[in-house]
Design a protein around this motif. Structure first.
Motif, PDB file in Angstrom:
ATOM      1  N   ASN A   1      31.523  49.846  35.396  1.00 25.17           N
ATOM      2  CA  ASN A   1      31.300  49.061  37.325  1.00 25.17           C
ATOM      3  C   ASN A   1      31.971  47.978  37.497  1.00 25.17           C
ATOM      4  N   ALA A   2      32.981  48.045  37.880  1.00 23.31           N
ATOM      5  CA  ALA A   2      34.150  47.949  39.194  1.00 23.31           C
ATOM      6  C   ALA A   2      34.204  46.727  39.330  1.00 23.31           C
ATOM      7  N   GLU A   3      32.315  45.840  40.467  1.00 23.92           N
ATOM      8  CA  GLU A   3      32.610  44.948  40.185  1.00 23.92           C
ATOM      9  C   GLU A   3      32.536  44.066  39.341  1.00 23.92           C
ATOM     10  N   ARG A   4      31.463  44.223  38.263  1.00 26.47           N
ATOM     11  CA  ARG A   4      31.151  43.218  37.331  1.00 26.47           C
ATOM     12  C   ARG A   4      32.444  42.812  36.428  1.00 26.47           C
ATOM     13  N   LEU A   5      33.597  44.151  36.526  1.00 28.20           N
ATOM     14  CA  LEU A   5      34.761  44.368  35.841  1.00 28.20           C
ATOM     15  C   LEU A   5      35.863  42.874  36.704  1.00 28.20           C
ATOM     16  N   ALA A   6      35.959  43.206  38.248  1.00 27.12           N
ATOM     17  CA  ALA A   6      36.033  42.060  38.917  1.00 27.12           C
ATOM     18  C   ALA A   6      36.008  40.870  38.539  1.00 27.12           C
ATOM     19  N   ALA A   7      34.717  40.301  38.010  1.00 18.89           N
ATOM     20  CA  ALA A   7      34.886  39.137  38.044  1.00 18.89           C
ATOM     21  C   ALA A   7      35.005  38.430  36.629  1.00 18.89           C
ATOM     22  N   VAL A   8      35.375  39.574  35.605  1.00 19.99           N
ATOM     23  CA  VAL A   8      35.447  38.717  34.126  1.00 19.99           C
ATOM     24  C   VAL A   8      37.275  38.492  34.631  1.00 19.99           C
ATOM     25  N   ALA A   9      37.907  40.135  34.859  1.00 21.27           N
ATOM     26  CA  ALA A   9      38.854  39.774  35.292  1.00 21.27           C
ATOM     27  C   ALA A   9      39.346  38.134  35.621  1.00 21.27           C
ATOM     28  N   GLU A  10      39.150  38.022  36.937  1.00 21.41           N
ATOM     29  CA  GLU A  10      38.143  36.965  37.175  1.00 21.41           C
ATOM     30  C   GLU A  10      38.808  35.423  36.331  1.00 21.41           C
ATOM     31  N   GLU A  11      37.741  35.486  35.634  1.00 22.60           N
ATOM     32  CA  GLU A  11      37.433  34.461  34.708  1.00 22.60           C
ATOM     33  C   GLU A  11      38.636  34.554  33.519  1.00 22.60           C
ATOM     34  N   VAL A  12      39.454  36.038  33.718  1.00 26.46           N
ATOM     35  CA  VAL A  12      40.685  35.951  32.673  1.00 26.46           C
ATOM     36  C   VAL A  12      42.197  35.014  33.443  1.00 26.46           C
ATOM     37  N   SER A  13      42.298  35.720  34.312  1.00 34.42           N
ATOM     38  CA  SER A  13      43.277  35.116  35.712  1.00 34.42           C
ATOM     39  C   SER A  13      43.046  33.478  35.097  1.00 34.42           C
ATOM     40  N   SER A  14      42.103  32.979  36.033  1.00 35.91           N
ATOM     41  CA  SER A  14      41.704  31.673  35.865  1.00 35.91           C
ATOM     42  C   SER A  14      41.932  31.055  34.616  1.00 35.91           C
ATOM     43  N   LEU A  15      42.547  31.747  33.327  1.00 36.26           N
ATOM     44  CA  LEU A  15      42.167  31.149  31.745  1.00 36.26           C
ATOM     45  C   LEU A  15      44.133  30.905  31.949  1.00 36.26           C
ATOM     46  N   GLY A  16      44.660  31.616  33.167  1.00 38.20           N
ATOM     47  CA  GLY A  16      46.144  31.771  33.372  1.00 38.20           C
ATOM     48  C   GLY A  16      46.953  33.058  32.157  1.00 38.20           C
ATOM     49  N   GLY A  17      45.762  34.114  32.001  1.00 35.43           N
ATOM     50  CA  GLY A  17      46.494  35.653  31.695  1.00 35.43           C
ATOM     51  C   GLY A  17      45.863  36.499  32.932  1.00 35.43           C
ATOM     52  N   GLU A  18      47.778  37.229  32.477  1.00 33.74           N
ATOM     53  CA  GLU A  18      47.577  38.291  33.351  1.00 33.74           C
ATOM     54  C   GLU A  18      46.472  39.480  32.884  1.00 33.74           C
ATOM     55  N   VAL A  19      46.409  40.425  34.277  1.00 34.28           N
ATOM     56  CA  VAL A  19      44.574  40.987  33.790  1.00 34.28           C
ATOM     57  C   VAL A  19      44.496  42.079  34.650  1.00 34.28           C
TER      58      VAL A  19
END
Ligand code: NDP
Length: 254
Positions: A39-57
């Motif tokens: 599910n691309a939408e749910r994955l994108a939401a996690v990617a946003e959380e990762v980005s907010s921690l400064g991670g490249e994703v």
């Protein structure tokens, strides 16, 4: 100390449960991540959380039962990060619950495809990319089910997860001398969508001497250890994160 500084890693099943917790933990430890789930939408939401921690994703949405999904994850790591240092191959599915003779062959095959054959697809895509670099570490999520206990109705899942533990040992034997470590992670019952209703979770808690199920973060910590250099001489192992389930079937009377 960042345990995964600049490590280029794939995490499958990253949109929920253990994979979600792992993505956040690995990002905090400095990893660059390719996240995978259907599910691309749910994955994108996690990617946003990762980005907010400064991670490249980056995200790859696809079914791990298909070799093409693993090839796309590896290609994404090569394009975005210039290579691959490891993966947390974490997706699993239970399938329809029934006694073995009542499980339809197509359902049995699907459970094997997602839990076991997918691991071979992952190996075929990930290992050559890692050998082209400096090697690295692979972790596969197996389960206490199939390895320390059999639970009624879960025969297909148990067969697949027991097979996965064997695949991981073979992988370690094949590639240890080439700089690739491979380990199986065996969670006990864990508080995720897969664990089902509150009633199921309470029942599962009773299977563990610690008398509770795991938080997904606790299982992710075990994956972090196996992927990091803290586990530099650990390969072909099964790491139980199961609240003591495999150690005893007897509960203390107090
Ligand atoms: P969740 O149901 O919380 O998460 C499953 C993840 O896998 C989701 O991101 C889901 O996203 C993805 N996924 C499922 N099927 C596929 C597929 N065919 N292709 C790609 N992605 C897929 O599960 P858990 O976090 O609990 O499970 C993680 C691992 O832990 C599994 O291997 C499971 O067998 C194992 N485990 C879990 C235990 C528990 O009690 N929870 C106990 C022991 C082991 P999407 O649906 O969008 O694809």
């Amino acid at each position: 100390m960042s345990l995964l500084a600049k490590r280029r890693l794939i995490v499958t099943g990253a949109s929920s449960g253990i994979g979600h917790a792992a993505a956040l933990l690995f990002a905090r430890e400095g990893a660059h991540l390719i996240l995978c789930a259907r599910n691309a939408e749910r994955l994108a939401a996690v990617a946003e959380e990762v980005s907010s921690l400064g991670g490249e994703v980056h995200c790859v949405s696809g079914d791990v039962a298909l070799a093409a999904t693993h090839e796309a994850c590896v290609a994404a790591a090569q394009d975005a990060f210039g290579g691959l240092d490891g993966a947390f191959n974490n997706v699993g599915m239970v399938g329809p619950m029934a006694p073995l003779a009542d499980i339809a062959p197509a359902d049995f095959a699907e459970v094997l495809a997602v839990n076991l054959v997918a691991a071979h697809h992952a190996v075929r895509a990930q290992v050559p990319a890692m050998l082209a670099g400096e090697g690295g570490a692979l972790v596969f999520t197996s389960s206490f089910v199939g390895n320390s206990v059999a639970l009624p109705g879960m025969g297909a899942y148990a067969s697949a997860k027991a097979g996965l533990t064997g695949l991981v040992k073979s992988l370690a034997a094949d590639y240890a001398h080439m700089g690739i470590r491979a380990n199986a992670l065996l969670p006990g019952g864990t508080d995720t969508a897969m664990a089902g209703s509150e009633e199921n979770k309470a029942w599962a808690a009773g299977l563990h001497p610690m008398r509770r199920i795991a938080r997904p973060e606790e299982v992710a910590q075990a994956a972090l250890f196996l992927l990091s250099d803290m586990a530099s001489f650990v390969t072909g192992s099964s790491l139980w994160a199961d609240g003591g389930n495999h150690a005893t079937k007897v509960q203390a009377p107090w």
